[in-house]
Design an enzyme around this catalytic site. Structure first.
Site, PDB file in Angstrom:
ATOM      1  CG  HIS A  26      -2.035  -0.924   1.171  1.00 40.09           C
ATOM      2  ND1 HIS A  26      -3.081  -0.858   2.053  1.00 40.09           N
ATOM      3  CD2 HIS A  26      -2.302  -1.963   0.345  1.00 40.09           C
ATOM      4  CE1 HIS A  26      -3.958  -1.810   1.773  1.00 40.09           C
ATOM      5  NE2 HIS A  26      -3.492  -2.505   0.735  1.00 40.09           N
ATOM      6  CD  GLU A  50      -2.257   4.072   2.991  1.00 37.79           C
ATOM      7  OE1 GLU A  50      -1.880   3.444   1.977  1.00 37.79           O
ATOM      8  OE2 GLU A  50      -3.415   4.034   3.420  1.00 37.79           O
ATOM      9  CB  CYS A  88      -6.817  -0.433   5.005  1.00 34.92           C
ATOM     10  SG  CYS A  88      -5.104  -0.989   5.053  1.00 34.92           S
ATOM     11  CB  CYS A 104      -2.331   1.653   6.120  1.00 33.09           C
ATOM     12  SG  CYS A 104      -1.807   0.801   4.612  1.00 33.09           S
TER      13      CYS A 104
END
Length: 165
Positions: free
Chosen positions: A62, A64, A92, A95
């Site tokens: 991801h 992040e 999410c 993260c």
């Protein structure tokens, strides 16, 4: 109305614009268009990243997660006190865990993620996210350049649906 971070509205929009540029890079390689940047306490961008889940065949790729890892290497410390994360989509749960562990001062996100976003702000912006586990606070600001982030995501998924037809 979107509240400001310590950098102020104009700078928040600038930083989110930089995260959106990363999201466009993700879209260009057929990844979900999410981008993230990490800003140090002086206001300098020290890391940039975009989603690479498909390319890396990893849920961990991801934007992040990658931005935090890059910032840790550049800063030579995984503890990022005083730093802020700007991300185009509400983080999410995975993260958000990384954000908590990184000891960031705050996060700023663009579009909400009703499907996968961690229920971090309960519709109130900014909110200090308190954790009984980590005993620390993270300032959260949502909705910065929300429309631009949402349009980028909507167009990406509309194109994906057209490809399937």
């Amino acid at each position: 109305m979107v509240q400001e971070t310590l950098f102020g509205k104009v700078r928040d929009e600038y930083y989110m614009g930089q995260a959106l540029a990363q999201a466009r890079k993700a879209a260009a390689i057929d990844e979900v268009p999410v981008g993230a940047i990490v800003v140090n306490p002086e206001g300098t961008i020290i890391a940039r990243a975009y989603n690479a889940v498909e390319r890396e065949c990893s849920q961990r790729a991801h934007a992040e997660s990658t931005a935090l890892a890059k910032a840790g290497k550049k800063f030579a410390n995984w503890r990022l006190e005083g730093h802020w994360l700007y991300v185009t989509l509400q983080p999410c749960v995975m993260c958000m865990g990384l954000i908590r562990l990184s000891r960031l001062d705050g996060i700023v996100y663009g579009a909400p993620s009703p499907l996968f976003g961690a229920d971090i702000d309960f519709g109130i912006s900014p909110l200090i996210y308190k954790s009984q586990v980590y005993k620390s606070d993270i300032a959260i600001v949502g909705g910065v350049l929300q429309e631009q982030a949402a349009v980028l995501l909507k167009e990406f998924f509309q194109n994906k649906r057209k490809e399937k037809e």
